[in-house]
Enzyme design. Structure first.
Site, mmCIF file in Angstrom:
data_model
loop_
_atom_site.group_PDB
_atom_site.id
_atom_site.type_symbol
_atom_site.label_atom_id
_atom_site.label_comp_id
_atom_site.label_asym_id
_atom_site.label_seq_id
_atom_site.Cartn_x
_atom_site.Cartn_y
_atom_site.Cartn_z
ATOM 1 N N LYS A 116 16.752 71.464 61.792
ATOM 2 C CA LYS A 116 16.725 72.842 61.310
ATOM 3 C C LYS A 116 16.625 73.869 62.441
ATOM 4 O O LYS A 116 16.800 75.060 62.209
ATOM 5 C CB LYS A 116 15.584 73.029 60.321
HETATM 6 C C1 LIG Z 1 15.632 69.637 55.742
HETATM 7 C C2 LIG Z 1 15.771 68.220 56.163
HETATM 8 C C3 LIG Z 1 16.712 67.339 55.557
HETATM 9 C C4 LIG Z 1 17.552 67.753 54.370
HETATM 10 O O1 LIG Z 1 18.562 68.668 54.689
HETATM 11 P P1 LIG Z 1 19.291 69.517 53.559
HETATM 12 O O2 LIG Z 1 20.216 70.420 54.260
HETATM 13 O O3 LIG Z 1 18.215 70.232 52.792
HETATM 14 O O4 LIG Z 1 19.999 68.539 52.665
HETATM 15 C C5 LIG Z 1 16.839 66.057 56.067
HETATM 16 N N1 LIG Z 1 16.076 65.630 57.093
HETATM 17 C C6 LIG Z 1 15.165 66.427 57.695
HETATM 18 C C7 LIG Z 1 14.342 65.870 58.802
HETATM 19 C C8 LIG Z 1 14.978 67.743 57.263
HETATM 20 O O5 LIG Z 1 14.055 68.527 57.864
#
Ligand SMILES: *Cc1c(COP(=O)(O)O)cnc(C)c1O
Length: 435
Positions: A116
């Site tokens: 993210k």
């Molecule tokens: C947010 C997150 C996900 C999921 O991603 P999305 O875009 O919400 O499907 C998967 N793995 C980690 C480590 C995350 O922080």
């Protein structure tokens, strides 16, 4: 899906089709259209064959710039965009061979050790640029169960004219996550005596408060914001930049489906991918939907891969928007239990000495099962977080996970937080004090 060579400003429509079209700038500042749909670009830009076949000769920064430019022209000038891209992707995205046919795209080399970071860094800088000339500050509100808050705090810290307010549930984030939330200047971390749902309700109440809205810009930093969603396309270009041979099958650990929707968008722009696999934990709304044709939101189930614990994935409407009736042809979705997740972490460590985090493990399992059925293929799974973020990993493996140096720096910093009850009046007072 409409294809086009966008050189005039991109407009964004609402997936509920009941709000006016807006520019990138307006979409970022507003976050979500009033009709509660999601903003979606009017056209998916087509990248040139020259660009796509020479990815390995371009830098990460150049790829980011080329990919995102059609989405922001008219809202951000090229020189500013170039700087934003350079600052967003200033860490590596290595494609690592785990076995002969399985590769991990490691997305955890950024400041908060989860994927993210890219969206948060990009969005913060866009918002910094857009709010520079505004008469009032912009306050970014984010409720978090762990990963989002850290990425937002690190990404937005020290962006001028922008204040960040993070709400997290007391006692429910890991030690490292709390350090990532509470050690940044320009970020107010609020520890709420309540659940994640309470935090979300409080965040919504702030965003919907018309009195506050008349005094200050308010926006949310979750993945429905186009500035957090669209830059996630970069990962897929970086994967292909390091790839030889036939287009890969790509397995994406999915919760809200923003990352997967970004991959499909990259594919829609011309990036060659054989197939996408949505890898879900026990929260299996989408796998069930693809099987039965019925979309039924469900109560959240808590799992080892907690960043994917989502009962009603907010970005799935974007997946539908992109794929339309090609949905079943382009996408398969699977649900992996916690038991299979732990077994996979153990198996992959024993066989290959590679340490998966629980989210990557779900992605790995789905890909490995797919490759068992398709002997000629090779594939990539996205490793979305560093295993050190999850205590479960060392418990399962009974080995200590190497601590990245950024964590050591964190441990030395001082935590600053404000504790509040799950009461809106307490929160509002704090917001007013930030103005
Ligand atoms: C947010 C997150 C996900 C999921 O991603 P999305 O875009 O919400 O499907 C998967 N793995 C980690 C480590 C995350 O922080």
């Amino acid at each position: 899906m409409v294809l086009g060579f966008a050189r005039s400003p991109m407009l964004y429509f609402s997936t509920n089709r009941n709000s006016p079209k807006v520019t990138f700038r307006e979409a970022v500042l507003k976050g979500q259209p009033d009709d509660r749909g999601l903003y979606f670009p009017e056209k998916i830009p087509q990248l040139s064959t020259g660009f796509l076949t020479n990815l390995d000769q371009k830098s990460q920064e150049e790829i980011a710039f080329e990919v995102i430019r059609p989405y922001v022209v008219g809202s951000i000038p090229d020189d500013i965009l170039g700087r934003i891209c350079a600052e967003t992707v200033n860490f590596p995205f290595p494609l690592v061979s785990v076995s002969e046919r399985i590769y991990a795209l490691e997305l955890f080399h950024g400041p908060t050790l989860a994927f993210k970071d890219v969206g948060a860094r990009f969005m913060s800088r866009c918002l910094g640029y857009f709010s520079r000339g505004l008469p009032t500050k912009t306050i970014v509100v984010a409720a978090t169960s762990g990963d989002t808050g850290g990425a937002v705090a690190a990404g937005f810290s020290a962006v001028e004219n922008v204040e960040v307010l993070i709400l997290y549930p007391k006692g429910k984030v890991s030690r490292i996550q709390e350090l990532q939330l509470t050690t940044h200047t320009g970020v107010t971390a609020l520890e709420v005596d309540g659940s994640f749902d309470d935090c979300q309700a409080l965040a919504k109440a702030v965003l919907g408060d018309t009195e506050l809205r008349s005094k200050v810009g308010l926006t949310s930093a979750n993945s429905i914001n186009v500035a957090r969603w669209l830059p996630q396309q970069f990962y897929y270009f970086y994967a292909l930049r390091q790839w030889d041979g036939e287009p890969p099958t790509i397995s994406v650990p999915s919760g809200n489906f923003g990352n997967l929707a970004a991959g499909l968008t990259a594919n829609g722009s011309g990036l060659p991918v054989k197939k996408f696999l949505a890898a879900c934990n026990a929260n299996d709304v989408v796998p069930r939907f693809l099987r039965t044709g019925k979309y039924e939101a469900a109560a959240v189930k808590h799992t080892l891969s907690n960043a994917m614990d989502v009962g009603d994935p907010s970005n799935f409407v974007r997946v539908i928007e992109i794929l339309g009736d090609r949905l079943h042809f382009c996408l398969e979705a699977f649900s992996i239990s916690d038991k299979a997740t732990s077994e996979t972490i153990r198996e992959v460590y024993q066989k290959y000495k590679y340490i998966l985090d629980p989210h990557g493990a779900v992605g790995y399992r789905v890909l490995a099962d797919h490759l068992d059925r398709h002997a000629a293929e090779k594939g990539i799974f996205l490793e979305t977080a560093h295993p050190i973020k999850f205590d479960a990993v060392s418990d399962i493996l009974r080995v200590a996970v190497d601590v990245p140096s950024s964590i050591n720096d964190l441990l030395a910093r001082k935590k600053t937080k404000i504790c509040i009850g799950a009461v809106y009046e307490e929160l509002k007072e704090i917001v007013l004090s930030l103005l």
